[in-house]
Design a protein around this motif. Structure first.
Motif, PDB file in Angstrom:
ATOM      1  N   PRO A 115       0.852  -1.202   0.000  1.00 35.55           N
ATOM      2  CA  PRO A 115       0.000   0.000   0.000  1.00 35.55           C
ATOM      3  C   PRO A 115       0.884   1.247   0.000  1.00 35.55           C
ATOM      4  N   GLU A 116       0.394   2.313  -0.594  1.00 38.60           N
ATOM      5  CA  GLU A 116       1.178   3.563  -0.608  1.00 38.60           C
ATOM      6  C   GLU A 116       1.187   4.225   0.760  1.00 38.60           C
ATOM      7  N   MET A 117       0.244   3.832   1.606  1.00 39.78           N
ATOM      8  CA  MET A 117       0.041   4.526   2.878  1.00 39.78           C
ATOM      9  C   MET A 117      -0.501   3.551   3.908  1.00 39.78           C
ATOM     10  N   ALA A 118      -0.199   3.812   5.202  1.00 37.37           N
ATOM     11  CA  ALA A 118      -0.765   2.985   6.277  1.00 37.37           C
ATOM     12  C   ALA A 118      -0.867   3.843   7.536  1.00 37.37           C
ATOM     13  N   THR A 119      -1.786   3.472   8.413  1.00 33.53           N
ATOM     14  CA  THR A 119      -2.015   4.283   9.610  1.00 33.53           C
ATOM     15  C   THR A 119      -1.036   3.930  10.729  1.00 33.53           C
ATOM     16  N   VAL A 120      -0.715   4.950  11.537  1.00 32.38           N
ATOM     17  CA  VAL A 120      -0.001   4.756  12.804  1.00 32.38           C
ATOM     18  C   VAL A 120      -0.830   5.474  13.870  1.00 32.38           C
ATOM     19  N   ASP A 121      -1.330   4.715  14.840  1.00 33.73           N
ATOM     20  CA  ASP A 121      -2.153   5.279  15.919  1.00 33.73           C
ATOM     21  C   ASP A 121      -1.232   5.805  17.004  1.00 33.73           C
ATOM     22  N   LEU A 122      -1.282   7.104  17.255  1.00 36.85           N
ATOM     23  CA  LEU A 122      -0.245   7.713  18.089  1.00 36.85           C
ATOM     24  C   LEU A 122      -0.458   7.618  19.603  1.00 36.85           C
ATOM     25  N   GLU A 138       7.272   3.250  21.667  1.00 34.70           N
ATOM     26  CA  GLU A 138       8.216   2.306  21.058  1.00 34.70           C
ATOM     27  C   GLU A 138       7.610   1.635  19.827  1.00 34.70           C
ATOM     28  N   GLN A 139       6.344   1.239  19.937  1.00 29.61           N
ATOM     29  CA  GLN A 139       5.665   0.614  18.800  1.00 29.61           C
ATOM     30  C   GLN A 139       5.530   1.601  17.644  1.00 29.61           C
ATOM     31  N   ASN A 140       5.189   2.848  17.963  1.00 27.86           N
ATOM     32  CA  ASN A 140       5.036   3.848  16.905  1.00 27.86           C
ATOM     33  C   ASN A 140       6.352   4.090  16.171  1.00 27.86           C
ATOM     34  N   GLU A 141       7.432   4.139  16.926  1.00 27.72           N
ATOM     35  CA  GLU A 141       8.756   4.288  16.295  1.00 27.72           C
ATOM     36  C   GLU A 141       9.029   3.106  15.360  1.00 27.72           C
ATOM     37  N   GLU A 142       8.725   1.916  15.856  1.00 29.70           N
ATOM     38  CA  GLU A 142       8.988   0.720  15.046  1.00 29.70           C
ATOM     39  C   GLU A 142       8.158   0.743  13.755  1.00 29.70           C
ATOM     40  N   TYR A 143       6.868   1.035  13.889  1.00 28.70           N
ATOM     41  CA  TYR A 143       6.001   1.057  12.700  1.00 28.70           C
ATOM     42  C   TYR A 143       6.473   2.134  11.710  1.00 28.70           C
ATOM     43  N   ALA A 144       6.779   3.317  12.219  1.00 27.98           N
ATOM     44  CA  ALA A 144       7.191   4.412  11.329  1.00 27.98           C
ATOM     45  C   ALA A 144       8.498   4.059  10.621  1.00 27.98           C
TER      46      ALA A 144
END
Ligand code: ZN
Length: 284
Positions: A115-122, A138-144
């Protein structure tokens, strides 16, 4: 200060995102909510024709239940490529409190094309009495980081302005590319209450350079997204967030909600963005 959109209001195109399905309610809430891959893809096709340039997706299994099956996401993607023209595909990483951290990002990294884009819930958000999607820093850093390495644009989902510092943290860590793509979310259980003042406050505090869209659930979808368009922002509509067309009247389709958003944009003097316009604006 994220009001730059207002300065070139009349030339600024409106990005309309559609969230067709979501991971929560299903056909018991609205029989027109699409859940199966071909049904979803046909619905997206109509949304694209009506002016949507991004589709935000959650996969469902044969029974209509929320799933993180990579195979199911691939099937959904294949049907979209078959039925749709050029719409930007955005997969969710939602499902905290149900699915594991790895399960939540696997469909983004393992489907082809990605996908060109995906969500990150902050940050954390409650669902009902006992479920909390925790969404640690930590999870947000990993996903980003994994999205950056995979060439997938993160859509920053902010349930309240207290999560803006989490966005700033990802920026400081060099994990986000400009312009940032942020979704200001209103009306969820422990999220920011809907209302004009809260929309202004939220948007004023987003880090620049940002493009932002307004997401508001249920009865708040229509007024809040209309206010966002008048402020130079973008909008998300669709049955993930709101199953009604008007009070007491279920939406006939996601396209019906997109068509209305496009008509409102037109009346407000703003052109609707094509997928290509949206890629230009968001640096995809
Ligand atoms: Zn979603």
């Amino acid at each position: 200060m994220a009001y730059s959109g207002y300065e070139d209001y009349f030339s600024k195109r409106v990005i309309i995102s559609v969230a067709t399905t979501g991971g929560h309610h299903g056909k018991e809430a609205n029989p027109n909510l699409p859940t199966q891959p071909e049904e979803v893809a046909k619905d997206i096709r109509a949304c694209e024709e009506a002016g949507a340039s991004i589709v935000h997706l959650h996969a469902r299994d044969d029974e209509g239940e929320n799933t993180k099956s990579v195979e199911r996401y691939q099937e959904l993607r294949d049907r979209i490529d078959e039925y749709c023209d050029d719409i930007i595909v955005n997969f969710t990483t939602g499902g905290g409190g149900i699915f594991s951290r790895e399960e939540r990002i696997a469909p983004i990294l393992e489907t082809e094309p990605r996908p060109e884009m995906a969500t990150v819930d902050l940050g954390p958000i409650n669902f009902g009495q006992t479920r909390t999607a925790v969404n640690t820093r930590e999870q947000n850093e990993e996903y980003a980081e994994r999205m950056r390495d995979a060439g997938v644009k993160p859509e920053l989902e902010l349930f309240n302005p207290g999560q803006i510092p989490e966005a700033e943290h990802l920026i400081e860590k060099g994990l986000l590319e400009e312009p940032y793509w942020a979704t200001a979310i209103f009306g969820m259980q422990n999220g920011m209450p809907a209302g004009p003042g809260n929309l202004v406050t939220f948007v004023e505090n987003l880090p620049d350079p940002v493009e932002w869209q307004c997401l508001a659930v249920g009865k708040h979808q229509l007024p809040m997204t209309t206010m966002a368009m008048a402020m130079g922002g973008h909008v998300r509509v669709g049955m993930e967030d709101n199953i009604y067309y008007r009070k007491g009247e279920l939406a006939e389709s996601n396209a019906q909600l997109v068509e209305r958003a496009a008509r409102i944009a037109d009346e407000l003097g703003r052109p609707v963005a094509t997928p290509e316009d949206t890629r230009d604006m968001l640096g995809l």
